[in-house]
Every structure is written in C-alpha cells, then in structure tokens.
Design a protein around this motif. Sequence first.
Motif, PDB file in Angstrom:
ATOM      1  N   ARG B 209     -91.538  27.501  56.532  1.00 18.90           N
ATOM      2  CA  ARG B 209     -91.495  26.323  57.379  1.00 18.90           C
ATOM      3  C   ARG B 209     -90.944  25.143  56.582  1.00 18.90           C
ATOM      4  O   ARG B 209     -90.087  24.391  57.047  1.00 18.90           O
ATOM      5  N   ASP B 210     -91.404  25.042  55.383  1.00 21.07           N
ATOM      6  CA  ASP B 210     -90.963  23.912  54.579  1.00 21.07           C
ATOM      7  C   ASP B 210     -89.486  24.010  54.238  1.00 21.07           C
ATOM      8  O   ASP B 210     -88.743  23.046  54.318  1.00 21.07           O
ATOM      9  N   SER B 211     -89.030  25.233  53.907  1.00 22.09           N
ATOM     10  CA  SER B 211     -87.649  25.325  53.449  1.00 22.09           C
ATOM     11  C   SER B 211     -86.655  25.377  54.608  1.00 22.09           C
ATOM     12  O   SER B 211     -85.540  24.926  54.484  1.00 22.09           O
ATOM     13  N   LEU B 212     -87.023  25.951  55.737  1.00 24.69           N
ATOM     14  CA  LEU B 212     -86.054  26.133  56.822  1.00 24.69           C
ATOM     15  C   LEU B 212     -86.343  25.256  58.034  1.00 24.69           C
ATOM     16  O   LEU B 212     -85.624  25.317  59.024  1.00 24.69           O
ATOM     17  N   ASN B 213     -87.400  24.496  57.963  1.00 22.60           N
ATOM     18  CA  ASN B 213     -87.803  23.663  59.082  1.00 22.60           C
ATOM     19  C   ASN B 213     -87.981  24.476  60.359  1.00 22.60           C
ATOM     20  O   ASN B 213     -87.538  24.102  61.445  1.00 22.60           O
ATOM     21  N   LEU B 214     -88.620  25.637  60.214  1.00 23.01           N
ATOM     22  CA  LEU B 214     -88.850  26.501  61.381  1.00 23.01           C
ATOM     23  C   LEU B 214     -90.019  25.976  62.205  1.00 23.01           C
ATOM     24  O   LEU B 214     -90.883  25.267  61.688  1.00 23.01           O
ATOM     25  N   SER B 215     -90.012  26.336  63.473  1.00 20.74           N
ATOM     26  CA  SER B 215     -91.184  26.076  64.306  1.00 20.74           C
ATOM     27  C   SER B 215     -91.887  27.402  64.546  1.00 20.74           C
ATOM     28  O   SER B 215     -91.237  28.438  64.640  1.00 20.74           O
ATOM     29  N   TYR B 216     -93.212  27.360  64.659  1.00 17.72           N
ATOM     30  CA  TYR B 216     -93.957  28.591  64.873  1.00 17.72           C
ATOM     31  C   TYR B 216     -94.845  28.487  66.098  1.00 17.72           C
ATOM     32  O   TYR B 216     -95.445  27.434  66.348  1.00 17.72           O
ATOM     33  N   LEU B 217     -94.923  29.584  66.812  1.00 12.10           N
ATOM     34  CA  LEU B 217     -96.054  29.760  67.719  1.00 12.10           C
ATOM     35  C   LEU B 217     -96.914  30.807  67.027  1.00 12.10           C
ATOM     36  O   LEU B 217     -96.500  31.962  66.868  1.00 12.10           O
ATOM     37  N   PHE B 218     -98.083  30.394  66.566  1.00 14.39           N
ATOM     38  CA  PHE B 218     -98.873  31.260  65.708  1.00 14.39           C
ATOM     39  C   PHE B 218    -100.087  31.760  66.480  1.00 14.39           C
ATOM     40  O   PHE B 218    -101.039  31.027  66.723  1.00 14.39           O
ATOM     41  N   ILE B 219    -100.008  33.025  66.897  1.00 15.67           N
ATOM     42  CA  ILE B 219    -101.054  33.584  67.744  1.00 15.67           C
ATOM     43  C   ILE B 219    -102.052  34.369  66.898  1.00 15.67           C
ATOM     44  O   ILE B 219    -101.651  35.170  66.058  1.00 15.67           O
ATOM     45  N   SER B 220    -103.325  34.125  67.110  1.00 11.53           N
ATOM     46  CA  SER B 220    -104.323  34.890  66.374  1.00 11.53           C
ATOM     47  C   SER B 220    -105.651  34.727  67.083  1.00 11.53           C
ATOM     48  O   SER B 220    -105.854  33.778  67.838  1.00 11.53           O
ATOM     49  N   HIS B 221    -106.552  35.667  66.887  1.00 11.71           N
ATOM     50  CA  HIS B 221    -107.885  35.321  67.339  1.00 11.71           C
ATOM     51  C   HIS B 221    -108.796  34.995  66.161  1.00 11.71           C
ATOM     52  O   HIS B 221    -109.965  34.702  66.338  1.00 11.71           O
ATOM     53  N   ASP B 222    -108.203  35.037  64.989  1.00 10.13           N
ATOM     54  CA  ASP B 222    -108.974  34.659  63.809  1.00 10.13           C
ATOM     55  C   ASP B 222    -108.815  33.160  63.600  1.00 10.13           C
ATOM     56  O   ASP B 222    -107.786  32.665  63.148  1.00 10.13           O
ATOM     57  N   ILE B 223    -109.867  32.429  63.965  1.00  3.20           N
ATOM     58  CA  ILE B 223    -109.729  30.983  63.992  1.00  3.20           C
ATOM     59  C   ILE B 223    -109.527  30.406  62.604  1.00  3.20           C
ATOM     60  O   ILE B 223    -108.766  29.462  62.403  1.00  3.20           O
ATOM     61  N   SER B 224    -110.110  31.064  61.615  1.00  2.00           N
ATOM     62  CA  SER B 224    -109.962  30.479  60.282  1.00  2.00           C
ATOM     63  C   SER B 224    -108.506  30.527  59.828  1.00  2.00           C
ATOM     64  O   SER B 224    -108.035  29.634  59.135  1.00  2.00           O
ATOM     65  N   VAL B 225    -107.798  31.570  60.235  1.00  5.41           N
ATOM     66  CA  VAL B 225    -106.383  31.662  59.877  1.00  5.41           C
ATOM     67  C   VAL B 225    -105.578  30.601  60.617  1.00  5.41           C
ATOM     68  O   VAL B 225    -104.783  29.861  60.029  1.00  5.41           O
ATOM     69  N   VAL B 226    -105.798  30.513  61.907  1.00  4.07           N
ATOM     70  CA  VAL B 226    -105.064  29.545  62.714  1.00  4.07           C
ATOM     71  C   VAL B 226    -105.327  28.131  62.195  1.00  4.07           C
ATOM     72  O   VAL B 226    -104.421  27.313  62.039  1.00  4.07           O
ATOM     73  N   GLU B 227    -106.571  27.911  61.926  1.00  3.28           N
ATOM     74  CA  GLU B 227    -106.976  26.613  61.412  1.00  3.28           C
ATOM     75  C   GLU B 227    -106.193  26.251  60.155  1.00  3.28           C
ATOM     76  O   GLU B 227    -105.756  25.122  59.957  1.00  3.28           O
TER      77      GLU B 227
END
Lengths: 302, 331, 325, 325, 505
Positions: B209-227
């Motif tokens: 994200r930092d190097s390519l300025n990508l956007s993400y839709l980050f799907i997970s049910h693990d809240i700690s990861v999403v967080e």
Amino acid sequence: MSNLKAISALRLRNEGIFKTMQAVLSKPTTLISGFLLILIVASAIFAPLIAPTNPYDLSTVSIMDGRLAPGEEMFDGTIAWLGTDGAGRDVLSSILYGLRTSLTVAISSALIALAIGLSVGLTSAFYGGRIDAFLMRVVDIQLSFPAILVALVLLALLGKGIDKVIIALAIVQWALYARTVRAAAMVERRKEYFEAATCLELSNARIIWKHLLPNSVSSLIVLATLQTAHSISIEATLSFLGVGVPITEPSLGSLISNGFDYILSGAYWITFFPGIMLLATVAAINIFGDQLRAIINPRLSK
Amino acid sequence: MPQVIELKSVCRSFGKKPDLADRIATAFGAKSTAKLLRAVDGVDLAIEQGEVLGLVGESGCGKSTLGRLVAGILPHDSGDVLFNGKPMVDKTSQKIGKGLGVQMIFQNPAAALDPRQRILDAITEAPIAHGLIQRSQARSFAIEALDRVGLREDALDRYPHQFSGGQRQRICIARALAVNPEVVVCDESVASLDVSIQAQIINLFLDLRDSLNLSYLFISHDISVVEHVSDRIAVMYLGQIVEIARASDLLENPLHPYTQALLSEVPTLDQTLSEEHALEGELPSPLSPPSGCRFHPRCPIAMEECRSLAPRLESQGSGHRVSCLAIRKEI
Amino acid sequence: MNQLKLLSIQGLRTEFPTPDGPLAAVSGVDLEVTRGDVLGIVGESGSGKTVLGLSIMGLVDRPGRVTAGRIAFGGTEITNYSEAQWQGLRGNRIAMIFQDPTTSLNPVQRIGVQMIEAIQAHRDVSTDAARQIVREAMVRVGINSPDERLEAYPHQFSGGMRQRVVIATALLNEPDLIIADEPTTALDVTVQAQILRDMRRLCRDTGMALIWVSHDLGVVAQIAHRVAVMYAGRIVEQGATEVMLKSPSHPYTAGLMASMPANAPRGQRLVSIPGGLPQLSNLPKGCSFAPRCAHATTACDVLPELSPTSPDHAVRCVSPLQERS
Amino acid sequence: MLAFILRRVMQSVVVLFVMSLIVFSMINLVGDPVDMLVNPESLPEEIDRVRRDFGLDQPAYVQYWKFLTGALAGDLGNSFIFGRPALALMVERFPATLELATSALIIAITVGLPLGIYAGLRPNGWGTRIIMGGSVLGISVPTFWLGLMMIIVFSVILGWLPVSGRGETAVFLGIESSLFTLDGLKHLILPATNLALFKIAMVIRLTRAGTEEVMAQDYIKFARAKGLSSKRIVRAHLLPNILIPIITVLGIEFGTLIAFATVTESIFAWPGLGKLVIDAIVNLDRPIVVAYLLFVVALFLVLNLVVDIIYAVLDPRVRLQGEGG
Amino acid sequence: SAQDLKVALAAEPTSMDPHYQNLTINNSMATQVYDALVLQDVNQKLVPGLAQSWKPVNDTTWEFKLRSGVTFHNGAAFTAEDVVATMQRAANVPNSPSSFATFIKGKSFEIVDDLTLRISTEKPYPFTPNDMSRVAIIDSAFVNATTEDFNTGAASFGTGPLTLSKWLPGDVIELARNDGYWGAIAEWDNVIVRVIGDGTTRSAALIAGDVDFIERVGPADLPNLESREGISVFKSVSNRLLYITLHLTDDQIRPFVTDHEGNNIASPFQDIRVRKAVSLAINRKAIADRVMDGLSKPAGQFSPEGYIGYSVNLKPDEYDPDRAKELLAEAGFADGFKLTVHGPAGRYSNDTRILEAIAQMLSRIGIDTTVETMPASVFFKRFARGGPDKTPEFTVAMSGYANGSGEPSHPLRIFIHTKQKERGYGPGNRNGYSNAKVDGLIESGRASMDITIGEKLFIEATEIAMQEYALVPIHHEIATWAARDGIAYKHGALDSTFIHNIRSK
Ligand SMILES: Nc1ncnc2c1ncn2[C@@H]1O[C@H](COP(=O)(O)OP(=O)(O)OP(=O)(O)O)[C@@H](O)[C@H]1O
Ligand SMILES: Nc1ncnc2c1ncn2[C@@H]1O[C@H](COP(=O)(O)OP(=O)(O)OP(=O)(O)O)[C@@H](O)[C@H]1O
Ligand SMILES: [Mg+2]
Ligand SMILES: [Mg+2]
C-alpha cells in the motif's frame, strides 16, 4: 482430518512424475501389469514382424489348412503352434494381428470419444446455464441409447469395417467422457484459481483449454484406460452379434466368436487362445488403470 | 481523496427464477420452492484511493459476495458498481468489462493457483494476454514481480505445490499486482495461514500500500487482523452494512449493537471471557431474513418498531455511519 | 495428589511410515492431566496436536501407530489395549471432539439416532431412557426444544449448533476427560465464545478434565488453566496459562505471541518467525526450532530436555528467554 | 416437488421427441424393409402393394408425421413383420426381460455389496486381492463368451441346469413370473447370473471405493470415538452412506441391464425384449425398433426420476428443487 | 407311444395366421395345423391333400376332386365352399408383408359340387396345382377372422395333423394331436416347440436333454453330435442353392472392380472366359469339406439331383486353378485385377466363411479379392437397387435361393429371364444376363399345360444359362436335424422342419 488429505495429495504432487514412476515400479502388481501391457502393445505393433504368417493376406490363407490342431503343420510347412481356424488362418498370427485390430479399435475410439467428450464436457461446465442443460440432455439421450443397440444400428447403417466400428464405439462412449469431465470441471470451476482467471479477464478459450482442461483430465485418464478395456470387449460382442470387423481381418473378438462355433466339435483352440489373449489384455489394462488410479489418488478421496 | 470504487445500492441474489414448471406447479397449489437468496442487499460503499477498507461480519453474511462484486467477478442485479466513476458491468449483456483495475486475492492459497501452471506462467499469463508485456519480456517481468513480494527468481520454474502456504499467497499477490491494479480485494486472505505466516502477509500488504498507493477491500472475520490493517471498517450483517466508520472510531465507540457484540467476543490474551452471552440466537437464514431491522431477533436493545421498520445507514458525524433505529432515537 | 492424576503420558511417540522413512508426528511427549484440569495445547499447523489427541484415544490412522511411551488413564495403563477394551473406554470415559463440526456428524442419520447410539454402546438402557439423557445433554449445551431437534438431520443445523451437538454427544456418558481438537476453528467469534463458555462451565460443574487443542493463543488464554506448546511433535513449553502467556520462555512461544496482530500497534509491521515447520520425517538433530531461532547457538545441536524453570513452568530450550533478559 | 416432477416430464417429452426423430431417420437410412419382407418371387405389384400398405411409399416426413400423430394417441404403429401393434408386442415380452434384469440386479447387489465392503475394510488383505482380481475378470470377459461357457459347463458337461428358454411361470400376488416355480428358477439362474456378472464387478468396485471413502470420513472417526462397535459402524454409518451413490448408479444401470439383456437373451433364448429387438433391427422392422428405443429412453427417464426421488428420500441433504437445470 | 415331444427350432413363425406372410417358417408351421388342396412330399413332389385328384379339363381349366369326410378341428365339415372362402381371404390379408395373392390372382374358382372345384386361368397355366399346394385351407366360418384371431387360437382350426394349443410369441408353441386326422395320425400327445436362435445353444440343449429334436445343426457341431451316444443325426441335400452373380453389363462405373492401381475398369465378367475362370477357381469340394463340414453338395444348377428341372448334363465345375489362370490370361487379365465381393452375414449357413473361402480361391488365380459382408437388411437393399438409379449395386455378390413351390420354371423366371418388370420376369436378375433363346424357352414352357414338355424346355434353358454362367452355382446346402435316440425324422429336399414327420423309431 482434511489436512491429512491435503498432505497426502501434496506428497504426490511434490514428488512429481519421477516419484510416480518410482511408485509404479515399486509395486509388483503395477510392474507386472505394466510389463504385460507393454509386451501386448509391442506384439500388436510388431505383429507383421513376429507373426509366422499374414492371416489377412487371402492369397496365402487356404481353407485346406482349416482347423489344424496346435502344433500341426500347414501345407506350406509352417507349424501352426496354436492351431488354425476354420478358414485356415494360423491362430497365433491371427491373435497377433487381431490384437492389433482390437487395440486400434479400442484406442482410437477412446481417443475420438475423449476428444468429443472433453469438448462437450468442458463447454458445458464452463458456460453452465442453458448451454449446460442442453448439452447434458444430449448426453442423457446418448447414454440412454444402449451401447450395443447404437452400435448395431450404426454398423447396419455404415456397413462393416474397422473404421466403422471405431466410429460406432466412439459415438457410444463420448457421452460418458463428457459427463465425467463435466463433473470434474464443475469441481475445478468452483476453485479459486478459476475465479482468479476470470478476474484477470483471460479469454474463455484460454480458461477452458489452459486451466479447466489440464485440471479436469486426470480422472479421465483412468476412465479412458478402463473404458479402452471395456470397448475391446464391446467390440467382441459386436462381432458376436455379427456386426463387428470384416471377417477377413479378424479382431480378437471376432476370432473368439467365430471360434465359438467349433467349441462343441472339440476345436477349442480357435476360441480358447484368442479368449486368453483378450482376457490378458483387458485384465492388464484394467489392473494397470486401477493401479494408476491408486497412484494418482492415494486415498481415493473424491 | 478520489473514490476508486463506489457502490450505490448494489444488490445481488442467488437462486433460480421460477420457470414454467414452477409456475404451473404453483398454479396447481404446490408451495413455491424457488427462493431467492439476497446475499448482498442494497449496499452503499466507497473506497478511496490508498485506503484500506476492512469488512467484517459473521460467516455467510455476504462479505465474499460483496468482494466479488467489487472485483467484477460476479455481475450484480441492481444498483451501480463504479470503478473510477465508470460502471463496471454492461447492464444489457451482463458482461463484465472492468479492465484489470480491481484484482482479488483469495482465502485459500492452495486453491487459488492452477496446480498445473508454473509460477512463471501464472504471473505472466494475463499481462501477455492483455498485451501489457511481450512474451520475450516475460521472464524479467516475472522476476521483478516476484521480487516485489519477496520471492526469488528460483521460484519461477516451479509449480505451486512446491511452495508453502505463505509463499503461495505471495505468488497470488504477485500475480494480481502484475496487471497493475488500483484496487485489491483481499477475501480472508490470511485466514488459512498460521499466525507467524499471517504476520508476513499482512506486512506485505502494508508495504505494498505504501509503495504502490493501492486501495484494499480487506475482508475477514478475524477482527484483530482487520483492526490492524484498516483505515476504515465496515460491519456487515445479513447482506447489509450496519455500521461503517474510521477504524479507531469503530473500535473505541461501536454504536450498532451487533458491532458491540462482535467486538466483545474477540478472544484476546489478556481479557478473560465474560460470563454473559453477547448475542442470543443464531444467524437467521438469508433465504427468509427477518422483517424490519434484520438484527432485531437477536438484538438486546430491540424496540417494537424494529420489527417492522428497516433502518437506513445514517451518519453519526465524522464519517461514522450506522443503521439502527435505537441509535437514531438517542440523538 | 496422585489419585487425582487422571491421565499421564510418558515418552509418547507416534509414527507414520512414509516412503522416506518413519515420520514421528509426536515424539517424546510427557503430559499429566488431573481431574477438573483444563489443559490447552497450542502449536502451528502440523505440529502434532491432533495426532497426540488421537493417540490418547487409540484412534491413530493406520498404518500409523504409537511406537513408544505409555499412556495411563485413571491409573490403568491403556497403551496396549485391545480394540474391544478401547471401545469400552472411548466415548465412555474419554471423549473426543473433532475440529470440523460439519463433518463429525453422519449426514444421513438423524441427530437423535447418533446421540442415542453413543449411550447404548456403553450402557444397557432402553431407547426411551437414552432419549431422556440425550434431551438433558442438549439442554445443557444450550439447545432448546430438544425433542424436535433430535428428529433433525445435521444439515438442518448451523455450524455452531452442530458443534454443540458434538459436544453434547461427548458429554453423554459423563466422561472423565474430553479431548477437544480445535472445536471452534470453523466457527464465528460469537459462536466460539458461546462454546467456550459452555465448556468452561461444564468443567467447573462436573469436575471433568479437558484438553483443548488450538492454534489460537487467544482462545486458549480464555479457557485453559495450563498451556502446552507443541513444535514439530514435541512439547517445547508448558506451564500455567498466566505465567506462560505473560512471560513466554521459549523463543517459539514468544514468536507466536509477537505475531498476533493484537500485540502490535495498529498499521505497523508485525513480527513474524522466519521459515516454516521442518519436515517431520527429516528433523534437525538437536532443537527442531533452532533453524528458525534468532538465538540459536551451537548448544542447540543437542536436543534439550523439557526442564522446569519454576514449579508451574517447564521449557525445552538451552537458553530460555527469561534467563537471558 | 411437483415442479420438479413437472420439469422432468417436460424435459422427457422433448427428449422422447428428439429421440423418435433420430431413430426414425436412422432406420430409414439403413435399408428398405420391403427388401427384407417380400419374397423375391413376388410380382412387382405385390411389392408395391406392401410398400403402400405400410405407408413406405410416402415421403419420410409424411411417414414421420403419421407416426407422431399415432404416437400421441398411444399407437406406435404395427410391426411390419408381425402385423401386430408394436406396443403390444413389447408389453408381451417385457415381463420376461424385467424378470431377468431384476434377478440380475438382485444377484449383483447381494453378491457385490458384501464383497465390496469386505474389500473396502481390508484394503490390503488377501481376500481383497482375490475379490478385486475376480472383479477385473467380471469386467473384462465379454458377456456372450461367459454365457456360452456357462452353458457348456453347467448344462452340457454337468447337466445341472437347463440350457435355455424360460421355465414354467406361476402367478403370485397378481404377478406372473418364473421366480415362483422351481422349473422357472432353474431356467433363470444361468441367464440372470450371466447378465449379473458385469454388474457384480461394478457393485464391488463402487462399494469398495465408497467404503474406503466413507471410512476416511470424520464422522466414522467420531463414531469410533463414541466407542461404537465395528458392526454398528458398518451398519449405521457406513451402509447408509455408501448405499446412496450405489443405488443411484444402479438405478440408472438397471436401464442398461435391460438393454444389455439383448446379448444374454439371444444366447439363452430368453423370450424377452432383447431378442425381439435384435430381430427387428436385422429385419428393419421399424415400428418395433422405434417403439423399443422410445420405450428404453422413457424407462431411463423414469428411472432417473425415481432415482432422484429415492436419492432425496435416502439423503436428507438433497433438496429436489435445486436439481435439474 | 403316447407322450410329449420337445422340439427346438432355429426361428419362429411371425404369425399363426397361415395367410399372413409367405415365409418358409410360417408355411412349414402351417402345414402342421392346416392342409392345402395339394401337398408337397419331402422332395417337393405334389401329392394329394385335401384334393384327392386333379386334372386339366381344358387348356385353361383345372378340376380338383376334393376328399370327403374331412372335418376341421372345430368339427365343421370340409367342402369346396371352404376352398373358395380361403382363396378370398388369403389374397387379401391386411398388412401382409408378403402375401399369398401371387398364387391366387388371375384364377377364378367355380364350385361344381360340394367336392368338386374348377379353377380357370386366362391363359394356359400348368402350375395351378403347384400354386394350390401353397395355400392352407381354413374353415369358411373364419373367412373374416383377423390375423390376431389366428394368433390367439380363436380361429386357428385347420384340418391338419396337429392342433394349435397355445402360442407364446418368442417363447413356446404348443401343439396337440388331431385324433381325427384323415391321414397318418401323429404320434405325440403334445408337441412343445421352442425357438433357440443360437446354433451352439441349440445343440447344447439337445445334448443336455432339454429337447428331443432340433433342426439346423451347426456344421461345426455335427461331428460332435454324430459321435455322441444317444443322439442321431439326419441329413439330406436341400434345394437351397448358394450362388454368386457376376455383373455382365458395363452400364455404369463400378467401384468394386479396379485394376491393381485402383482405377475403375469395365466389368471383366462380360467375357465368358473370365466367368468360367471364376467358376473353375472355386474349389467347391473344399468348401463342402472344410467350411461346411460336409454339409453341402457342390452344385452346377438350380435343382439338386432328383428334382424336377434337374439336368443330368450339368455337373458342378471341377476345381482347376491352372485352367482358370489360362482363361484369365486369354481374356487379357493375366495379371488379374482387384475385386470386392459382397454377401450377407448370418443369412445362410456359414455365409461369410464361404465368401471368405471364395475370396481366398480367387486370390490364388490372381484376382486380388476383398470381402465385404453386411447384415442381410443392408445387403438386400444394395443388392437390389443400391446403385445409381436404383440399379443393383454390386459387381460380384453371393446370395441364396430355394424353390418354395417345386415349380421348375420358377428360378428361370426370376433369375435368368431378361428383366421385364411389368411381366413379372427377371425380378431377381441382377447382373443383366439376357439371352433371347433362353427367354423364349422359358416362356413357351410356361405356356404348355403338359408339364413333361415344359420340363424339357426348362432343362434346355437351364443348360444354356448355366453354360453361359448366368450365375455361378456353388453348392446346395445339406439340411440337418438331430434327435435323441428313439426318434426318427422323415426328411427330404426341403430344409424346413415338418413336425408331423418326426416319429419314434
Ligand atoms: N454462488 C452462490 N450460489 C448460491 N448462494 C451463494 C453463492 N455464493 C454465496 N451464496 C450465499 O450467499 C450468502 C453470502 O455468502 P458469502 O460467501 O458472501 O458470505 P461470507 O460473508 O463471505 O461468508 P464466509 O465468512 O463464510 O466466507 C451465503 O448464504 C451463501 O450461502
Ligand atoms: N495419517 C497420517 N499419515 C501420515 N502422516 C500423518 C498422518 N496424520 C498425521 N500425519 C503427520 O503428522 C503431522 C502432525 O499432524 P497433526 O494433524 O497432528 O497436526 P496438527 O498440529 O493437528 O495440525 P493442524 O493445526 O493443522 O490440525 C503432520 O505433519 C502429518 O504429516
Ligand atoms: Mg467468504
Ligand atoms: Mg489438527
């Protein structure tokens, strides 16, 4: 336990063809059936070189040599080690040439059927929906025609000849391949790499031929070996029903069924030896196919 | 910030429309069996450039479906999915013509690569097919792509099974990045990995994200990861977004009762498990979602009108939006 | 003290023959579980947690088998039990719950049938009596209106309910020990939390012992009194939960904990352990974690013993972390 | 359910229509029935009369139209050779074929299932090798060859069983069958076994594959963990699960059994449909061939439907509405 | 001795209606239950049946004196009335695939009294008694009965030696003795007829004791049955001829005969030397010994010896390959040519094997021969009109013929006479043979009421045609039957089975 499956599947893949070969070589059953198979195929290919006479050359076959018992001498001095048939053909040579015909018929019909079945099955699985429904109904129709009857009608229609038998058997078999490959492709289709390919906007043709095909084909290889064996036996049955290969170019099947007329008269060798050969061939292919399946899929999951 | 992805009341259903046979059968009084499953039901969502939008929710609530809609793998039934302001699906033909701008990374790295394709081909197949590179450049291109995800050249001629899960996931990422996407949808991309490998992949996402300025839709049910990775987080329940806010806002001040329940149940090292059940009841079937507010049968603060009145996603200030009748009342 | 020792394992080794020689999925494991105890076992995928559980149950897949060590249950050695003896033990005094609730129940049998048979396998009771026991067990794990549910098929249940059925089944004969092999991995956090609560309450109420296998440290932290960490078939660290998780001594345990996103500032890079689990059929000579360990020295070429650092804590490391720090 | 059946019926009608078209044109291409029927000594006007009588003087599409309208009214035409309604001829012969196919199926299941389960449970035993070897033979050897061999061995040499034909029949519960007399049974054994051989091999293979697959499932392991005896596991968990695919396949295979009976029937002079049809093909008795093929296809379609319904009954997971696209 | 007889036949009648289809098997079954005015003995000689005598009263009229005191199985008395009714029905059976009208059309029937009948034709016709031997007489009460009525037994009342008890198509035919038969009364209480199509199975059934009597023993099984204790075999030369036709005209391109490079050539068989060479190249004796296991007799003409129309001057050609080669060379085919011969499969005893043997033999004199056989249904269509404009397709084909009526002009009219469709001449003439002299002989023979004069003319026509190789006869099949000991079969020239001729020894 699902990880165990994954592990064993992985183990196979990990070690690739080399290990598969090793697995083949390390099991005696596989080794023996594989060896037998190679021997059989080789003797079919080299029949003209090995066979004492050319049973298909009518000018060298004489009914005066008809039904000699094994070991007797024919008019031209050749010894008929396995006897001669009713038309005076050397049974040993006939078996070798007949094997050639049978294998040609079985293998080419399997290949043609495989090609048709693959195209239909993959198309069906890939497009789904109406195309799938339509193609699968066609497959249903084809499958509901009893194989023997289709072949009978076709051969009645097309006339005799090895090529005709091949066509008939291919028509009889393609639907089975189509259905099997569709089932496999449907599974593959649901895997994520398929979605990834869609996401990468690869063309349909590329997805079908480069991704779906190679991944759906392995179950077919096993089916094809078994089916090849089966079609040798179907061809024999067709010969029995009188619509098989031409009488002057007998296959194993037609040798057996012709020879059967003599069984009560004591000339057992005319049907017996080709019968043994048929059995050996079909059994070798079957066993090898089975082993292949066991090796390709060690736990027989799915 | 410009919005690379914008969803406007997007719906997507699964199931079969009733055909002739169904209609005849219903005419004869049989119970209609053809049911539609509304996996995504009127979702409004936007992803800004360079942003990581986290999406959480119970299993089966429609996260993956939403992800696929964004990635253009599935056509939607109604609403609009815009990529850089342009619609992604040709409505008449239902053909997806999104270009390669959105790519998706899947949950299961073992299944996401064609087992019979060498890594070199996996990475370069699409760029070559789309004319982004020449066949002759393939190798150097692939080396570069692998380098970006921290893999070495020797991976090129190997097959997927010869890699560990984490490595495979990297290859998937390299493959997706090879077509220069602007948006990457990560659907449970780290769920099947062990914690330590999971950490590696998350690091990679953050670096990219930092190097390519990508956007993400980050799907997970693990809240700690999403967080950990998200700028903003959206919470989904039965096909709908019930709350969306900046990550810190959402975690510190969850408004929707479902979000609250979800957060309270995340197992952590230091918190001990409370005796209270945060939520009663099971996730209702999406085939027949409850009337009114879909969460009301399980909601600890449900009111009478929640049964009949469907709440809308409404702003609570500073980009925190929530869909709950009770919350609206408080204000 | 001794009569409370419910399960005691010494030097357990379970091997699977492979083309590359025997693979020791579990090797040299010593464990003790007392009544009412909740032991958490954590470790990376493939580290031997499941095989350990199966070994205790005598259910290791052929051709794998226990090749060394002894397992004693309730004071009796059960290592060389016959199949019939095992049948008397399994489901009766030791019960096991498997990882995936969707596959543990036979899809074509009614739930009731599957539960009742578990009782009748061990007790000579009428079907009606058995049904009554089943009903109570269902209520205990929070399934209401059990009578209807007993007539249902597994696919009619959600994942959470299925797993609760499996748990209820395990409880039917009031076993002394339950081995739960990652029973919540496939479930949602909310459902997972419910199950954790159920189990914890049951242990407390009945004095049953529980072995809880997981690779999620957070889950284990919430339920276990003691934790054992497995790496490549061996226990590398063992101790009371609070002690272990607050100050892990083994570099592997520490690495695991550091990798958890919750343990790092938001949006920052996470710590991760480099490399992966070694091949079990081809383990390094000494400490199997050494190749990945930042602190490895030549001393690690000899396999260290699992040695106590405190009464409640043991670690298998030449240079445990605390001592260094 | 109603919609499902309706959909199937509608599809079947289409299939039958297409089939009739294909068969009709195929037979028309093969030859001219008049050549087969009329004595060569007949005068030309006699030949013309026959052609007229059978409507063969009309263009093919007119003939087809006539057939179609007739078929809708339940009249599939009169056999050229027997001069009787083709349908009546088939109805007359069908019981014999049905009896043969059913007996073969029963033999296949009662022999194949236990052997297959045995082989599946002991994948490496000697018994398994013998069974599997035998099943290879069953698949390999052409039916006609075995049939003739059986005649020679059991009838000619040993003289135990009659060579051919159907024995006495008796009526029981309104069904006339040779199953109910000793003579009938004696006549049935050889042809039914001959017909069954291929299916036995198939059932063995299916069962073994199914057994191996099911035995690897978690629910079997869970059942073992419950402490169930092997017998109970086989009966309550293995069987219901393997039966589903086997019944599905056999249901469809039952159709091929009827079709394949052709060969067996012609060897054993069994007065069933097969002989009728072979003769009809040879003699270009189009109405019979068309009627037969339509009948077989209809049978397949019905069997498919029945199989799907049975499937739904046996397997609670299957909901019919998802089927058929 | 009064008991049951179990018989296995090779084929089944298509109907029990004696007028439904003019088919050998139907006709022979009909003779069990019905009688005709005139009967044929086992050598096709005409003998009194329901007519005790017959004679021509003028050039166009025959008079038949009927047998008195004959009753049908249902008790009705037989009179001239029944004959007229029969003729009316037999010519008009609906849906008949091959009707008896041939024997009835063009004849008018006149009842003189109850037991006297006159049959007149427009032109002199010597074969009226032959024709009358083909039509089974039924009770006039059933003149309007349907085919189905005969099949079910509702109408099947004849005057024959056996009565029909039951017919289960495809399974069994049960017959019982007619105690009131006017001729020799059958020996068996009941006769149970089964159909076993496969030759080996049929023989096996006899050996196993399932049946007492079988027809058409497979040639290969014969030595076995002959050598077996407790089984006797009966053989007789039948009138079934196997022959090959060689195409004589060059009216079209024929792909089946080419030079060695595969180019089409004109039919070499236009040259009589080539035809003769073919005949000399065929070792008929070897075929009889080796292929047929002795179950055929080399033939040089249509009729077997002792038959009406048999020429003592025509002998089967002796095998002479050297002469055959010479003839080929003389005709300009010293190097031979390439040829495909066609034939049906499974229609005649050993048909494909015979064709294969012939191909071997032709190959030996340099004609490079390929064999193509096909199911009879396909063969006969192509044989009759598979070529362009519905002309016969094959260049060389093998086929068979058996004279059903015992009337000597029959084969000449069908196969030898120049094709004249409208007049009913030459419908089976597929190779274009045409000889005006032969045509004349045939036509005048058929116009002579004195059959002895007619026969001479026919024999002369036969001799010319055979010497010109209008077709090349191969052999007459030898019909076979086998029975358990204690049973005898009175056999003759016909290869069909007449159950009432099965007697105990
Ligand atoms: N292709 C499909 N056909 C039919 N139903 C589908 C399909 N894909 C998804 N669904 C249904 O849509 C609903 C949402 O599914 P989705 O996969 O989007 O959920 P999810 O939130 O990603 O769940 P998980 O966390 O388990 O991945 C589910 O009920 C699912 O059964
Ligand atoms: N049936 C088997 N055959 C061969 N090897 C096996 C078998 N079962 C387990 N193993 C091996 O034992 C090792 C330990 O497996 P186990 O299932 O116990 O791991 P785990 O810690 O439970 O992993 P996970 O967290 O993925 O469930 C694996 O690496 C595997 O290779
Ligand atoms: Mg998902
Ligand atoms: Mg595990």
